[in-house]
Design a protein around this motif. Structure first.
Motif, short mmCIF file in Angstrom:
data_model
loop_
_atom_site.label_atom_id
_atom_site.label_comp_id
_atom_site.label_asym_id
_atom_site.label_seq_id
_atom_site.Cartn_x
_atom_site.Cartn_y
_atom_site.Cartn_z
N MET A 1 -15.59 57.87 -9.39
CA MET A 1 -16.50 57.76 -8.24
C MET A 1 -16.50 56.36 -7.65
O MET A 1 -16.55 56.19 -6.43
CB MET A 1 -17.91 58.15 -8.67
N THR A 2 -16.43 55.35 -8.53
CA THR A 2 -16.41 53.97 -8.06
C THR A 2 -15.16 53.70 -7.21
O THR A 2 -15.24 53.08 -6.15
CB THR A 2 -16.45 53.00 -9.25
N ILE A 3 -14.01 54.18 -7.67
CA ILE A 3 -12.76 53.97 -6.93
C ILE A 3 -12.79 54.71 -5.59
O ILE A 3 -12.47 54.13 -4.54
CB ILE A 3 -11.56 54.44 -7.78
N CYS A 4 -13.18 55.98 -5.63
CA CYS A 4 -13.17 56.79 -4.41
C CYS A 4 -14.16 56.27 -3.37
O CYS A 4 -13.80 56.02 -2.21
CB CYS A 4 -13.47 58.25 -4.73
N PHE A 5 -15.41 56.09 -3.78
CA PHE A 5 -16.41 55.63 -2.81
C PHE A 5 -16.22 54.16 -2.48
O PHE A 5 -16.56 53.72 -1.38
CB PHE A 5 -17.82 55.90 -3.33
N MET B 1 -10.07 62.25 7.54
CA MET B 1 -9.62 63.25 6.56
C MET B 1 -9.44 62.62 5.18
O MET B 1 -9.75 63.24 4.16
CB MET B 1 -8.31 63.89 7.02
N THR B 2 -8.96 61.38 5.15
CA THR B 2 -8.81 60.68 3.87
C THR B 2 -10.17 60.48 3.21
O THR B 2 -10.32 60.68 1.99
CB THR B 2 -8.13 59.32 4.08
N ARG B 3 -11.16 60.09 4.00
CA ARG B 3 -12.52 59.92 3.47
C ARG B 3 -13.05 61.25 2.92
O ARG B 3 -13.67 61.28 1.85
CB ARG B 3 -13.45 59.40 4.56
N LEU B 4 -12.80 62.33 3.65
CA LEU B 4 -13.26 63.65 3.21
C LEU B 4 -12.57 64.05 1.90
O LEU B 4 -13.23 64.54 0.96
CB LEU B 4 -12.97 64.68 4.29
N ILE B 5 -11.27 63.83 1.82
CA ILE B 5 -10.51 64.20 0.62
C ILE B 5 -11.01 63.43 -0.60
O ILE B 5 -11.18 64.00 -1.69
CB ILE B 5 -9.00 63.96 0.84
N LEU B 6 -11.29 62.15 -0.43
CA LEU B 6 -11.77 61.34 -1.55
C LEU B 6 -13.15 61.80 -2.02
O LEU B 6 -13.46 61.75 -3.22
CB LEU B 6 -11.80 59.86 -1.17
N THR B 7 -13.97 62.26 -1.09
CA THR B 7 -15.28 62.80 -1.48
C THR B 7 -15.10 64.08 -2.27
O THR B 7 -15.79 64.32 -3.27
CB THR B 7 -16.14 63.06 -0.23
#
Length: 548
Positions: free
Chosen positions: A240-244, A265-271
């Motif tokens: 979660m720390t890496i993604c957010f 889309m990248t932000r959505l995929i990471l979520t």
């Protein structure tokens, strides 16, 4: 409750439940305010929930890791009463640092918004400690078999806070005018609000400290180590720390020339990655624990693993429906109409609907708390019909402070309350039946909201509060059934899964940014589908263990 002597202690304890509800529900008003004032998108606005509910997970995890390394239950060593007081002190600190955080901020100053998130995170850390202590504390104040009923009673008080919080916060921020210019609001009102919150927390802490009714209370169970579970939770935190962390970085100037569509889309995929990792790691842990239970502790029980994911999903859907509601009502899709085909409503005008949503939770929890009292079956059946309307009367009175409900709105919601009452009668106080019936109702309501329009669609979304209302005590009690010496540890894992309120609302927010606010509510549909699946699977799990 069989031990009536503990009633004064219980009534003292549930004051903190009120503040959790008051503060958490107020985010529904604060989110659209932040979006407008700081000029951010819907995903960024939902980071209010990410900071607040993410702190629950981090706080419970810190306590678990600390206990693991010290080989003793830190909270049990303090006592539940001191744990709540320490939590209140942390929340006071968070509320106070809000004052310098927004001092001198101007509209569009996004950097200041991130300071606001830090303050909310610290307040949430305090709430995490309070809730980790208060839930088992409430259960310990009487016959264990009626523990879920005491949680329902406390939840009813919590929901009273959720019902009045949005209205009072809207009055503080916007005044009593029916329509306001949010751009004219000064952040000095936010500073005054959080100063008042800090004072309130301090008074409650002093009340607890000097209360003679409230025992220190400790759990006699030995602390159960679970090293593998600990590393699994740390891995979840790192993902979660890496993604957010990357998502936060992507909102800086370094990405100002990136193609908007691919970046979104990248932000959505990471979520989504965060969501998938939560589910995947919990399922993996339970699968591994069933082969070799060493080091997994309570996670060897499938009812707990499924319960953790159910709490994650339940908190996520409860929060995301209302935290995105402000945007749903104010999004102008043309001709001065919002996505539901209703007149566009500003932040102050939408506050009454947010309060009505949370009022639905209060109605259900007040009804569910009837079982906490030793009364005849006939009186119980009568109260199950009368209590929801008494609770709704409180909601009507609270809304009258600023933007009263109309006769037609009251009539529509009364019909929806009748549907909830029918659900209670059909469930017959059976936790699994309640989960099955109310999850199915939730699916139907969200679909009507997505495909409908006007007041019908709006009130379909608002029923999410009615149908979520009773789920927390049902999931909690089912999840710790049969855990024995691992009950305390299992309870801690369940509190961690309040994390759902940090992941699911931002996910819906990003879907709203890309596909539109109505489409984003498919997230709520899928959450209720999972909760329905949970009820079916948990029934089978407990039956196999001969626990039902």
């Amino acid at each position: 409750m069989k031990n009536q002597n503990n009633n004064p202690a219980l009534f003292t304890l549930i004051t903190v439940f009120f503040f959790w509800g008051f503060f958490g529900a107020s985010n529904g008003v604060f989110i659209p305010f932040c979006k407008t004032y700081f000029k951010i998108d819907q995903f960024q606005a939902q980071l209010v929930e990410f900071a607040f509910y993410g702190a629950y997970f981090i706080g419970a995890l810190i306590l678990f890791i600390w206990s693991s390394y010290s080989k003793k239950d830190i909270l049990n060593n303090w006592g539940y009463k001191k744990g709540i007081i320490y939590g209140l002190i942390i929340s006071i600190f968070g509320a106070l640092i809000m004052l310098p955080s927004v001092n001198g901020a101007e509209q569009g100053d996004t950097q200041v918004f991130y300071y606001v998130l830090v303050a909310l995170f610290i307040i949430g850390l305090g709430f995490s400690l309070q809730q980790t202590a208060a839930n088992p504390f409430a259960v310990s104040l009487g016959d264990p078999s009626t523990g879920s009923n005491r949680l329902n009673l406390a939840g009813g008080v919590n929901s009273f806070g959720t019902a009045i919080g949005p209205i009072l916060i809207a009055v503080v921020l916007f005044g009593t005018a029916s329509k306001v210019d949010v751009n004219s609001i000064e952040l000095s009102k936010v500073q005054g609000l959080y100063l008042a919150i800090a004072v309130a927390f301090l008074l409650v802490a002093l009340f607890f400290y000097y209360s003679k009714n409230l025992p220190d209370a400790k759990n006699d169970e030995a602390f159960e180590s679970a090293s593998k579970a600990k590393y699994m939770l740390i891995t979840m935190t790192l993902v979660m720390t890496i993604c957010f962390g990357w998502i936060f970085y992507s909102y800086t100037d370094a990405f100002e020339n990136e193609p908007n569509e691919s970046l979104e889309m990248t932000r959505l995929i990471l979520t989504y990655v965060c969501l998938i990792f939560v589910f995947g790691l919990v399922f993996m842990a339970n699968t591994s624990a069933r082969r070799n239970s060493d080091g997994w502790g309570a996670l060897k029980y499938p009812q707990l693993a499924w319960g953790m994911l159910a709490i994650f999903t339940y908190v996520g859907v409860e929060v995301t429906i209302q935290s995105n509601l402000g945007e749903l009502l104010k999004a102008n899709v043309g001709d001065g109409l919002n996505a539901l085909g209703l007149p566009v409503l500003d932040e102050a005008q939408s506050a009454k609907y947010i309060a009505l949503y949370w009022g639905g939770l209060m109605i259900g929890r007040w009804t569910g708390s009837i079982g906490a009292f030793d009364i005849s079956k006939s009186l119980k059946q009568t109260l199950m019909f009368i209590t929801p309307f008494i609770a709704f009367g409180v909601v009507i009175a609270v809304n009258a402070l600023s933007n009263p409900l109309t006769i037609s709105e009251i009539s529509i919601f009364c019909l929806l309350i009748v549907i909830q009452i029918i659900g209670f009668y059909l469930a017959k106080d059976n936790a699994i039946k309640i989960m099955t019936i109310f999850s199915a109702f939730g699916i139907i309501a969200m679909l009507i909201g997505i495909f409908g329009s006007g007041k019908i669609a709006l009130f379909a979304f608002l029923t999410g509060g009615l149908f979520c209302s009773i789920m927390w005590p049902c999931i909690f009690s089912l999840s710790i059934t049969g855990l024995g010496k691992y009950t305390s540890q299992g309870s801690s894992f369940l509190v961690m899964m309040i994390l759902g309120g940090a992941i699911i609302p931002p996910l819906q927010g990003k879907l709203a940014d890309i596909f539109g606010i109505i489409t984003s509510y498919w997230v709520a549909v899928l959450c209720f589908v999972f909760l329905l699946l949970y009820s079916v699977i948990t029934k089978q799990i407990l039956a196999n263990q001969k626990l039902i």
